[in-house]
Design a protein around this motif. Structure first.
Motif, PDB file in Angstrom:
ATOM      1  N   MET A  98      18.939   7.488   0.949  1.00 57.49           N
ATOM      2  CA  MET A  98      20.356   7.839   1.094  1.00 57.49           C
ATOM      3  C   MET A  98      20.524   9.290   1.516  1.00 57.49           C
ATOM      4  O   MET A  98      21.469   9.626   2.217  1.00 57.49           O
ATOM      5  CB  MET A  98      21.112   7.566  -0.212  1.00 57.49           C
ATOM      6  N   LEU A  99      19.607  10.157   1.101  1.00 60.29           N
ATOM      7  CA  LEU A  99      19.657  11.564   1.482  1.00 60.29           C
ATOM      8  C   LEU A  99      18.958  11.840   2.816  1.00 60.29           C
ATOM      9  O   LEU A  99      18.945  12.974   3.292  1.00 60.29           O
ATOM     10  CB  LEU A  99      19.014  12.435   0.393  1.00 60.29           C
ATOM     11  N   GLY A 100      18.359  10.819   3.406  1.00 58.10           N
ATOM     12  CA  GLY A 100      17.658  10.996   4.671  1.00 58.10           C
ATOM     13  C   GLY A 100      16.296  11.655   4.527  1.00 58.10           C
ATOM     14  O   GLY A 100      15.780  12.221   5.478  1.00 58.10           O
ATOM     15  N   LEU A 101      15.712  11.571   3.340  1.00 56.27           N
ATOM     16  CA  LEU A 101      14.419  12.215   3.077  1.00 56.27           C
ATOM     17  C   LEU A 101      13.237  11.264   3.171  1.00 56.27           C
ATOM     18  O   LEU A 101      12.106  11.672   2.978  1.00 56.27           O
ATOM     19  CB  LEU A 101      14.427  12.848   1.680  1.00 56.27           C
ATOM     20  N   GLY A 102      13.490  10.009   3.416  1.00 55.02           N
ATOM     21  CA  GLY A 102      12.385   9.059   3.414  1.00 55.02           C
ATOM     22  C   GLY A 102      12.638   7.914   4.364  1.00 55.02           C
ATOM     23  O   GLY A 102      13.621   7.888   5.100  1.00 55.02           O
ATOM     24  N   THR A 103      11.717   6.950   4.330  1.00 54.49           N
ATOM     25  CA  THR A 103      11.851   5.748   5.145  1.00 54.49           C
ATOM     26  C   THR A 103      11.902   4.545   4.219  1.00 54.49           C
ATOM     27  O   THR A 103      11.686   4.654   3.006  1.00 54.49           O
ATOM     28  CB  THR A 103      10.651   5.599   6.101  1.00 54.49           C
ATOM     29  N   LEU A 104      12.164   3.401   4.807  1.00 54.23           N
ATOM     30  CA  LEU A 104      12.204   2.165   4.020  1.00 54.23           C
ATOM     31  C   LEU A 104      10.839   1.802   3.446  1.00 54.23           C
ATOM     32  O   LEU A 104      10.751   0.968   2.547  1.00 54.23           O
ATOM     33  CB  LEU A 104      12.731   1.014   4.884  1.00 54.23           C
ATOM     34  N   ILE A 113      -2.622  -2.447  -1.396  1.00 48.57           N
ATOM     35  CA  ILE A 113      -1.673  -3.562  -1.374  1.00 48.57           C
ATOM     36  C   ILE A 113      -0.351  -3.151  -0.711  1.00 48.57           C
ATOM     37  O   ILE A 113       0.182  -3.873   0.127  1.00 48.57           O
ATOM     38  CB  ILE A 113      -1.427  -4.103  -2.804  1.00 48.57           C
ATOM     39  N   GLY A 114       0.168  -1.987  -1.087  1.00 40.77           N
ATOM     40  CA  GLY A 114       1.429  -1.519  -0.504  1.00 40.77           C
ATOM     41  C   GLY A 114       1.334  -1.296   0.991  1.00 40.77           C
ATOM     42  O   GLY A 114       2.262  -1.611   1.736  1.00 40.77           O
ATOM     43  N   SER A 115       0.210  -0.748   1.442  1.00 39.52           N
ATOM     44  CA  SER A 115       0.063  -0.512   2.880  1.00 39.52           C
ATOM     45  C   SER A 115      -0.039  -1.828   3.645  1.00 39.52           C
ATOM     46  O   SER A 115       0.507  -1.956   4.739  1.00 39.52           O
ATOM     47  CB  SER A 115      -1.148   0.369   3.167  1.00 39.52           C
ATOM     48  N   LEU A 116      -0.716  -2.820   3.071  1.00 50.56           N
ATOM     49  CA  LEU A 116      -0.801  -4.123   3.727  1.00 50.56           C
ATOM     50  C   LEU A 116       0.555  -4.834   3.725  1.00 50.56           C
ATOM     51  O   LEU A 116       0.926  -5.493   4.695  1.00 50.56           O
ATOM     52  CB  LEU A 116      -1.862  -4.989   3.052  1.00 50.56           C
ATOM     53  N   PHE A 117       1.303  -4.694   2.637  1.00 48.39           N
ATOM     54  CA  PHE A 117       2.634  -5.293   2.560  1.00 48.39           C
ATOM     55  C   PHE A 117       3.596  -4.611   3.524  1.00 48.39           C
ATOM     56  O   PHE A 117       4.556  -5.222   3.993  1.00 48.39           O
ATOM     57  CB  PHE A 117       3.158  -5.200   1.126  1.00 48.39           C
ATOM     58  N   SER A 118       3.350  -3.358   3.843  1.00 54.48           N
ATOM     59  CA  SER A 118       4.231  -2.598   4.721  1.00 54.48           C
ATOM     60  C   SER A 118       4.184  -3.060   6.172  1.00 54.48           C
ATOM     61  O   SER A 118       5.109  -2.793   6.929  1.00 54.48           O
ATOM     62  CB  SER A 118       3.886  -1.113   4.659  1.00 54.48           C
ATOM     63  N   VAL A 119       3.124  -3.736   6.576  1.00 58.44           N
ATOM     64  CA  VAL A 119       2.998  -4.166   7.968  1.00 58.44           C
ATOM     65  C   VAL A 119       4.111  -5.157   8.337  1.00 58.44           C
ATOM     66  O   VAL A 119       4.896  -4.887   9.251  1.00 58.44           O
ATOM     67  CB  VAL A 119       1.596  -4.746   8.254  1.00 58.44           C
ATOM     68  N   PRO A 120       4.243  -6.289   7.637  1.00 56.56           N
ATOM     69  CA  PRO A 120       5.353  -7.190   8.001  1.00 56.56           C
ATOM     70  C   PRO A 120       6.724  -6.597   7.648  1.00 56.56           C
ATOM     71  O   PRO A 120       7.712  -6.845   8.327  1.00 56.56           O
ATOM     72  CB  PRO A 120       5.078  -8.463   7.206  1.00 56.56           C
ATOM     73  N   TYR A 121       6.763  -5.806   6.593  1.00 52.59           N
ATOM     74  CA  TYR A 121       8.003  -5.153   6.164  1.00 52.59           C
ATOM     75  C   TYR A 121       8.510  -4.218   7.255  1.00 52.59           C
ATOM     76  O   TYR A 121       9.691  -4.231   7.608  1.00 52.59           O
ATOM     77  CB  TYR A 121       7.705  -4.399   4.863  1.00 52.59           C
ATOM     78  N   LEU A 138       3.352  -1.862  14.152  1.00 55.83           N
ATOM     79  CA  LEU A 138       2.094  -1.179  13.856  1.00 55.83           C
ATOM     80  C   LEU A 138       1.230  -2.028  12.940  1.00 55.83           C
ATOM     81  O   LEU A 138       1.722  -2.768  12.098  1.00 55.83           O
ATOM     82  CB  LEU A 138       2.376   0.170  13.195  1.00 55.83           C
ATOM     83  N   GLY A 139      -0.075  -1.901  13.068  1.00 55.27           N
ATOM     84  CA  GLY A 139      -1.003  -2.674  12.260  1.00 55.27           C
ATOM     85  C   GLY A 139      -1.324  -2.008  10.939  1.00 55.27           C
ATOM     86  O   GLY A 139      -0.906  -0.881  10.655  1.00 55.27           O
ATOM     87  N   ALA A 140      -2.080  -2.728  10.142  1.00 61.10           N
ATOM     88  CA  ALA A 140      -2.430  -2.261   8.800  1.00 61.10           C
ATOM     89  C   ALA A 140      -3.229  -0.966   8.830  1.00 61.10           C
ATOM     90  O   ALA A 140      -3.097  -0.125   7.940  1.00 61.10           O
ATOM     91  CB  ALA A 140      -3.227  -3.333   8.064  1.00 61.10           C
ATOM     92  N   PHE A 141      -4.041  -0.769   9.859  1.00 62.75           N
ATOM     93  CA  PHE A 141      -4.884   0.428   9.910  1.00 62.75           C
ATOM     94  C   PHE A 141      -4.089   1.700  10.179  1.00 62.75           C
ATOM     95  O   PHE A 141      -4.593   2.801  10.011  1.00 62.75           O
ATOM     96  CB  PHE A 141      -6.004   0.250  10.931  1.00 62.75           C
ATOM     97  N   VAL A 142      -2.836   1.543  10.582  1.00 64.91           N
ATOM     98  CA  VAL A 142      -1.970   2.709  10.747  1.00 64.91           C
ATOM     99  C   VAL A 142      -1.461   3.172   9.387  1.00 64.91           C
ATOM    100  O   VAL A 142      -1.400   4.363   9.099  1.00 64.91           O
ATOM    101  CB  VAL A 142      -0.794   2.387  11.693  1.00 64.91           C
ATOM    102  N   PHE A 143      -1.111   2.235   8.520  1.00 64.93           N
ATOM    103  CA  PHE A 143      -0.550   2.566   7.214  1.00 64.93           C
ATOM    104  C   PHE A 143      -1.616   2.887   6.173  1.00 64.93           C
ATOM    105  O   PHE A 143      -1.421   3.737   5.324  1.00 64.93           O
ATOM    106  CB  PHE A 143       0.322   1.420   6.692  1.00 64.93           C
ATOM    107  N   LEU A 144      -2.727   2.186   6.230  1.00 62.93           N
ATOM    108  CA  LEU A 144      -3.750   2.306   5.187  1.00 62.93           C
ATOM    109  C   LEU A 144      -4.237   3.729   4.957  1.00 62.93           C
ATOM    110  O   LEU A 144      -4.216   4.203   3.817  1.00 62.93           O
ATOM    111  CB  LEU A 144      -4.920   1.360   5.496  1.00 62.93           C
TER     112      LEU A 144
END
Length: 162
Positions: free
Chosen positions: A66-72, A109-117, A126-132
């Protein structure tokens, strides 16, 4: 009185996570990495348990967005890590396992869940290797900060499983 103390402690953790997001973060692709959030997750998991830790992670992510400090991406990583950290600590009563729970929950787990999210809600393919790597580095550094804070704080009635 007990519920008031728990809610007040939760509010303090939410404030720390929100303020800490402004002070310490680094870009990680389309995400922003916030080690302070991981530290708060570990401290909340140890002092309050898995349920309140998840609520704290959710509310901190919501306020930051809400403050624009982060992402979903604050939601899947933070909440999964907080839950796993709290669950492992509650089951085994070892603080280092809260760190392991945060790192596995957020970093893997969170990084893998973030791919479809990210694909569904943010239009990023982006693929899982970007977030991991970024989730992993952020969660390791933050989780150990939280661990060192908890082991250094004198155990009083106010900090022991409120």
């Amino acid at each position: 009185m007990f519920r008031t103390r728990v809610l007040t402690t939760m509010a303090v953790f939410i404030a720390l996570g929100t303020i800490g997001a402004q002070l310490l973060w680094f870009p990680a692709g389309i995400a922003k990495a916030y080690p302070v959030q991981h530290a708060v997750n570990v401290m909340a998991a140890i002092t309050l348990g898995p349920g309140p830790a998840v609520v704290i992670a959710f509310m901190t992510g919501l306020i930051r967005n809400m403050l624009g400090l982060g992402t979903l991406l604050a939601f899947p990583g933070g909440m999964i890590g907080a839950f796993l950290a709290g669950l492992l600590y509650k089951k085994f009563r070892r603080k280092i396992l809260a760190v392991v729970g945060e790192v596995v929950g957020t970093g893997i787990i969170g990084s893998l869940f973030s791919v479809p999210y990210a694909n569904l809600l943010m239009g990023s393919s982006l693929g899982a290797f970007v977030f991991l790597p970024s989730f992993f580095v952020s969660s390791i550094s933050g989780a150990f900060i939280g661990y060192f804070v908890v082991i250094r704080v004198k155990q009083t009635n106010q900090l022991q499983n409120v």
